[in-house]
Enzyme design. Structure first.
Site, PDB file in Angstrom:
ATOM      1  N   CYS A 131      19.050   5.614 -10.961  1.00  0.00           N
ATOM      2  CA  CYS A 131      18.646   5.141  -9.641  1.00  0.00           C
ATOM      3  C   CYS A 131      17.189   5.437  -9.304  1.00  0.00           C
ATOM      4  O   CYS A 131      16.649   4.877  -8.351  1.00  0.00           O
ATOM      5  CB  CYS A 131      19.552   5.747  -8.576  1.00  0.00           C
ATOM      6  SG  CYS A 131      21.300   5.364  -8.818  1.00  0.00           S
ATOM      7  N   HIS A 263      16.211   8.498   0.071  1.00  0.00           N
ATOM      8  CA  HIS A 263      17.038   7.839  -0.943  1.00  0.00           C
ATOM      9  C   HIS A 263      18.398   7.515  -0.331  1.00  0.00           C
ATOM     10  O   HIS A 263      18.870   6.387  -0.415  1.00  0.00           O
ATOM     11  CB  HIS A 263      17.191   8.753  -2.151  1.00  0.00           C
ATOM     12  CG  HIS A 263      17.959   8.152  -3.281  1.00  0.00           C
ATOM     13  ND1 HIS A 263      17.468   7.121  -4.049  1.00  0.00           N
ATOM     14  CD2 HIS A 263      19.186   8.439  -3.790  1.00  0.00           C
ATOM     15  CE1 HIS A 263      18.347   6.795  -4.980  1.00  0.00           C
ATOM     16  NE2 HIS A 263      19.407   7.580  -4.844  1.00  0.00           N
ATOM     17  N   HIS A 301      22.735  -0.149  -1.880  1.00  0.00           N
ATOM     18  CA  HIS A 301      22.014   0.595  -2.913  1.00  0.00           C
ATOM     19  C   HIS A 301      21.708  -0.324  -4.095  1.00  0.00           C
ATOM     20  O   HIS A 301      22.608  -0.754  -4.808  1.00  0.00           O
ATOM     21  CB  HIS A 301      22.883   1.768  -3.360  1.00  0.00           C
ATOM     22  CG  HIS A 301      22.216   2.690  -4.333  1.00  0.00           C
ATOM     23  ND1 HIS A 301      20.855   2.683  -4.567  1.00  0.00           N
ATOM     24  CD2 HIS A 301      22.715   3.664  -5.143  1.00  0.00           C
ATOM     25  CE1 HIS A 301      20.546   3.603  -5.465  1.00  0.00           C
ATOM     26  NE2 HIS A 301      21.665   4.208  -5.827  1.00  0.00           N
TER      27      HIS A 301
END
Length: 399
Positions: A131, A263, A301
């Site tokens: 990620c 994040h 996401h």
């Protein structure tokens, strides 16, 4: 053995890329067989990187042969692409077609294809730190520019969902929200929502830039190392250490930070660890609140490309990336419209289609308060077209 998988809602608050099958292959000089055999995100990367250069006020043709690097951040899953089940050795061309499709879908070509189409000579590579991939790519690009290994850089992040089974696995694993809701920083958070994003930014040295949205003050990354709780568990300590190093080594006072884009995936493990790191690194000596934000609450996401849609990043394997940005404080003055309002100007517009040219002309005509001196100064070099054998060209022009 039979495995039964539940069906979960994937549709809510999910960033999606539509009309991805439309692509002007002639403009980028690519052959039909290549386009038909390659995943669409590779061509969207070509488009968004080209658009990023144009948006900076630079004509992409002026960069041909230059020491411009390409850095792509993405997340890969094992065997997610698969191989064609229709290989028939006795059918002419069958093996050749399968090999062609397999080779041209290799992830490393995502960067190489941009370098090839634009004739860039700088570093060209793909970064996969899960990620945190796109911010890791950004950090590498910044380092190469600072070290003189590249004069400019295209940094991209890409994530598109063509393998629904991977999404199903992640839901079964418990990291994705069964409700399809990205409840970032909320007590009801029960996992993230997968989303799509293909993003590109164009990096230049400050003295070379025509248009600047923000300055990268510092960009760094680290890794958690060995953790007693396991490799996949995020580490607030490592994230805090990275944040402190990022501003300390650049002589930045942490109290100067006015906003933190987190994040923040919406998981019960990740969000508290990140907030703990942010508080310890940035709020210990603050006397005013530090606003936190998270774009994932709106789009979900986007995994490997999430760093370029947010700013702070950490990957499931433990690689963390952190970037400090300073906005461009340039403010419009009363003279911003001086030339546009008082002096007639010839504006040259060129495009691939009549619709594209008309769109720009309509924008100029219908938005007089946005046609500033700076706008015209950026438009002129971008529209300065020189025919090139490696380009489809701009056949439509208007003044």
């Amino acid at each position: 053995m039979v495995i039964y998988l539940g069906i979960y809602d994937m549709s809510q608050r999910m960033g999606r890329i539509n009309n991805y099958q439309h692509f002007d292959k002639g403009f980028f000089g690519l052959m039909d067989q290549l386009v038909e055999s390659t995943k669409p995100e590779s061509f969207i990367l070509l488009e968004v990187s080209y658009e990023a250069i144009l948006d900076s006020g630079v004509n992409p043709q002026s960069l041909r042969g230059s020491n411009t690097g390409v850095y792509i951040g993405l997340t890969t899953y094992p065997h997610s692409d698969g191989y064609s089940p229709d290989v028939q050795p006795d059918v002419s061309g069958s093996i050749h077609n399968v090999i062609f499709k397999t080779v041209y879908n290799m992830k490393n070509l995502y960067a190489s294809r941009i370098s090839f189409a634009n004739d860039f000579k700088g570093p060209s590579l793909v970064v996969d730190t899960a990620c945190s991939s796109s911010l890791s790519a950004l950090t590498l690009a910044c380092n190469d520019i600072l070290l003189g290994k590249a004069d400019a850089a295209i940094v991209c992040g890409t994530h598109m969902l063509f393998e629904p089974l991977i999404s199903q696995y992640l839901y079964e694993f418990g990291v994705c929200s069964p409700r399809g809701v990205s409840a970032v920083f909320d007590e009801s958070a029960d996992g993230f929502v997968r989303s799509e994003a293909v993003v590109a930014v164009f990096l230049q040295r400050r003295q070379d830039s025509h248009r600047m949205y923000a300055q990268i003050v510092s960009s760094r990354m680290n890794v958690d190392g060995r953790k007693t709780v396991g490799m996949l568990y995020p580490s607030a300590d490592s994230q805090e250490q990275l944040m402190r190093e990022t501003y300390t080594l650049s002589n930045i006072d942490p109290k100067r930070l006015t906003y933190f884009e987190a994040h923040a995936t919406g998981t019960k493990v990740g969000d508290p660890q990140e907030v703990k790191a942010i508080y310890n690194a940035y709020c210990a000596t603050r006397t005013t609140p530090l606003p936190l934000g998270a774009v994932k609450s709106n789009i979900g996401h986007s995994e490997g490309s999430s760093g370029l849609a947010a700013v702070n990043n950490f990957g499931i394997g433990g690689t963390n990336a952190h970037v400090l940005l300073e906005p461009n404080y340039k403010v419009e003055t009363s003279n911003s419209f001086l030339i546009a309002e008082n002096i007639p100007r010839i504006v040259n517009i060129c495009g691939r289609t009549e619709e594209a040219v008309k769109y720009v002309m309509d924008f100029i005509q219908n938005n007089p308060k946005r046609v500033t001196n700076d706008f015209l100064a950026l438009l002129a070099p971008v529209m300065r077209f020189v025919p090139c054998i490696n380009s489809g060209g701009m056949p439509y022009r208007v003044n």
